[in-house]
Every structure is written in C-alpha cells, then in structure tokens.
Design an enzyme around this catalytic site. Structure first.
Site, PDB file in Angstrom:
ATOM      1  N   GLY A   1       0.568  -1.458  -0.082  1.00  0.00           N
ATOM      2  CA  GLY A   1      -0.089  -0.059   0.116  1.00  0.00           C
ATOM      3  C   GLY A   1       1.331   1.249  -0.124  1.00  0.00           C
ATOM      4  O   GLY A   1       0.153   2.302  -0.016  1.00  0.00           O
ATOM      5  N   THR A   2       2.454   1.500  -0.842  1.00  0.00           N
ATOM      6  CA  THR A   2       3.072   2.537  -0.473  1.00  0.00           C
ATOM      7  C   THR A   2       2.432   3.224  -1.527  1.00  0.00           C
ATOM      8  O   THR A   2       2.391   4.857  -1.437  1.00  0.00           O
ATOM      9  CB  THR A   2       3.990   2.226  -1.075  1.00  0.00           C
ATOM     10  N   ASN A   3       1.655   3.311  -2.750  1.00  0.00           N
ATOM     11  CA  ASN A   3       0.804   3.781  -3.509  1.00  0.00           C
ATOM     12  C   ASN A   3      -0.518   4.813  -2.602  1.00  0.00           C
ATOM     13  O   ASN A   3      -0.719   5.763  -2.919  1.00  0.00           O
ATOM     14  CB  ASN A   3       0.511   3.584  -4.978  1.00  0.00           C
TER      15      ASN A   3
ATOM     16  N   MET B   1      -3.661  -6.109  -7.140  1.00  0.00           N
ATOM     17  CA  MET B   1      -3.742  -7.672  -7.615  1.00  0.00           C
ATOM     18  C   MET B   1      -4.367  -8.464  -8.525  1.00  0.00           C
ATOM     19  O   MET B   1      -3.859  -9.469  -9.663  1.00  0.00           O
ATOM     20  CB  MET B   1      -2.779  -8.123  -7.231  1.00  0.00           C
TER      21      MET B   1
ATOM     22  N   LEU C   1     -10.312  -7.681 -13.093  1.00  0.00           N
ATOM     23  CA  LEU C   1     -11.863  -7.833 -12.491  1.00  0.00           C
ATOM     24  C   LEU C   1     -13.043  -7.712 -14.057  1.00  0.00           C
ATOM     25  O   LEU C   1     -11.986  -7.240 -15.201  1.00  0.00           O
ATOM     26  CB  LEU C   1     -12.723  -6.688 -12.729  1.00  0.00           C
TER      27      LEU C   1
ATOM     28  N   ASN D   1      -5.372   3.104 -12.675  1.00  0.00           N
ATOM     29  CA  ASN D   1      -4.526   1.456 -12.445  1.00  0.00           C
ATOM     30  C   ASN D   1      -3.347   2.346 -12.454  1.00  0.00           C
ATOM     31  O   ASN D   1      -3.168   3.314 -13.807  1.00  0.00           O
ATOM     32  CB  ASN D   1      -4.880   0.697 -13.115  1.00  0.00           C
TER      33      ASN D   1
ATOM     34  N   HIS E   1       0.670   0.707 -13.348  1.00  0.00           N
ATOM     35  CA  HIS E   1       1.348   0.484 -13.706  1.00  0.00           C
ATOM     36  C   HIS E   1       2.551   0.773 -13.720  1.00  0.00           C
ATOM     37  O   HIS E   1       3.292   1.748 -13.896  1.00  0.00           O
ATOM     38  CB  HIS E   1       0.640   0.013 -15.039  1.00  0.00           C
TER      39      HIS E   1
HETATM   40  C1  GAR Z   1       3.305  -0.946  -7.713  1.00  0.00           C
HETATM   41  O1  GAR Z   1       4.401  -1.052  -7.942  1.00  0.00           O
HETATM   42  C2  GAR Z   1       2.188  -0.875  -8.682  1.00  0.00           C
HETATM   43  O2  GAR Z   1       2.765  -0.376  -9.260  1.00  0.00           O
HETATM   44  C3  GAR Z   1       2.510  -2.341  -8.305  1.00  0.00           C
HETATM   45  O3  GAR Z   1       2.667  -2.935  -7.515  1.00  0.00           O
HETATM   46  C4  GAR Z   1       3.210  -2.381  -6.427  1.00  0.00           C
HETATM   47  C5  GAR Z   1       1.934  -1.944  -5.498  1.00  0.00           C
HETATM   48  O4  GAR Z   1       2.782  -1.554  -4.349  1.00  0.00           O
HETATM   49  N1  GAR Z   1       1.336  -2.621  -9.808  1.00  0.00           N
HETATM   50  C6  GAR Z   1       0.979  -3.312 -10.498  1.00  0.00           C
HETATM   51  O5  GAR Z   1       2.366  -4.330 -11.053  1.00  0.00           O
HETATM   52  C7  GAR Z   1      -0.240  -3.359 -11.131  1.00  0.00           C
HETATM   53  N2  GAR Z   1      -0.363  -4.348 -12.459  1.00  0.00           N
HETATM   54  P1  GAR Z   1       2.149  -0.606  -3.051  1.00  0.00           P
HETATM   55  O6  GAR Z   1       0.749  -2.180  -2.728  1.00  0.00           O
HETATM   56  O7  GAR Z   1       3.195  -1.069  -2.278  1.00  0.00           O
HETATM   57  O8  GAR Z   1       1.165   0.171  -3.898  1.00  0.00           O
END
Ligand code: GAR
Length: 210
Positions: free
Chosen positions: A14-16, A93, A96, A110, A112
C-alpha cells in the site's frame, strides 16, 4: 465543486495508497476524498495504513470466490454501495471483468510500474515487471496511470513518467526508484485531475485540460 468519493483497491503493502493519503492531507487531491479502501487480501498492510488515517476499510477476499465472474459481481456491488465516483487500483492484483469495467467505465484508474505498452498485460505485476525490464536491458522504464478496461493494462493512458535504469540495478532497486520518482507522483496527480473534471476520453485516448 461537489466532493468526489475515491475508493481505493489494494492487495499488498500500500505505498501507493500512502501517497494518495499524503496527497489528500496536503490538499493535493482537489475535489477528491478517499472514502473507503477495499483489500483483496486480509493481511494486506495497506489496510493498516488506511486505519491509521481513519479511512473506512473493507475486505473482499479473492480466495473466497470460485471465479473472476463471481468476484467481479461482488466487487461491483460493493463499489456501488460505496457510491464510488473514482475507483483507484493501487497495487490491486486481481483482474476484474466487464461487469465492473462497464459499470465504472472511465471511472477506474490503475498505476502500472512500466511505460505501457512495454512490460504490461497478464503476468506483468509487481517485481516481475522490473525483472523483465532488466532482462531486456532497457535504459529507461517508468510508470503509467491509465483507465481500467476489461483488457489488462490496455485502457486509455492518462499520465506517464520515465525513470532511468542504472547499471547494477536489481528488480528491487529499480522498483524503489520507479515508485519514488514516478508512481507516488503521477497516481495522486491523475486522481486530482479526474476529481477536478480535467480528463476526457476520445477515441481511446485521453485529453487533459488545464
Ligand atoms: C506497485 O509498484 C504497483 O505499480 C504495482 O504493484 C506495486 C504495489 O505496491 N502494480 C502492478 O504491478 C499492477 N499490475 P504498493 O502496494 O506498495 O502500492
């Protein structure tokens, strides 16, 4: 302008999500307000981040559903219940299906961790994306925020930011640099642009007005 309800979907660290929370606290989400965080995994640390920020949390566990269709139907109902104006996949991840993508057409975004159309589509998620980028030897990678459609990583592109690949990078160091320099910046910015009504979609492309 009327406040826009943002529902964030998460599966992991969940850093995003944290970048979105920080942006809201700093007044950088415009008309957007994070009203709910939904996790596909019960142990997602993102849920703790949401709780610390006093944001409502819910779980919809992928493993509890037999297939993508029944999971998607449940997710659509939950998003409707939460009256989401914008749905943000922040490290979510699960793909849907059209039951959700059509109901929330051009209302789901999203992030990516690559410059789409490179290193994207089914199987390209998390660290795998960076492993493939390093295997190919690209000198530049980055991140993309795009609208979600039923086809994985194929919806209209909203924002992209390039990040340098450095000699000696590992998937972990590249992931960290891309998160810090790109993802955590362009995801909150895209959410703000959406909530402020600045994004239109035409012929499968986005137009961003100032
Ligand atoms: C992030 O790098 C995000 O871009 C990627 O997973 C990581 C999740 O990190 N998402 C994907 O690859 C989706 N296809 P987070 O949980 O720390 O935000």
């Amino acid at each position: 302008m009327i406040e826009k309800k943002i529902v964030v979907l998460v599966s992991g660290g969940g850093t995003n999500l944290q970048a979105l929370i920080n942006a809201e606290k700093a007044g950088e989400l415009g008309n957007g307000k994070i009203t709910c965080v939904i996790a596909s995994k019960a142990d997602a640390y993102a849920l703790t981040r949401a709780e610390k920020a006093n944001i409502k949390t819910r779980t919809l566990i992928r493993k509890d559903y037999a297939d993508i269709a029944s999971y998607s139907a449940a997710m659509r109902d939950m998003l409707l219940e939460e009256q989401a104006d914008l749905v943000v996949y922040a490290g979510f991840m699960t793909i849907l299906d059209e039951q959700v993508c059509d109901t929330f057409k051009n209302k789901m975004i999203n992030v990516h961790p690559a410059l789409i159309p490179s290193f994207c589509g089914k199987g390209f998620y998390g660290l795998h994306v960076h492993e493939e980028a390093l295997k190919k030897g690209v000198k530049v990678s980055g991140a993309t925020v795009h609208f979600v459609t039923a086809e994985c990583d194929a919806g209209p592109i909203i924002l992209q930011k390039a990040v340098e690949v450095k000699e000696g990078d590992t998937p972990e160091t590249l992931q960290k640099r891309i998160m810090e320099q790109a993802e955590w910046k362009i995801l909150p910015l895209a959410a703000k642009l959406f909530c402020d009504g600045k994004i239109t979609v035409k012929d499968g492309k986005t137009i961003i007005s100032e």
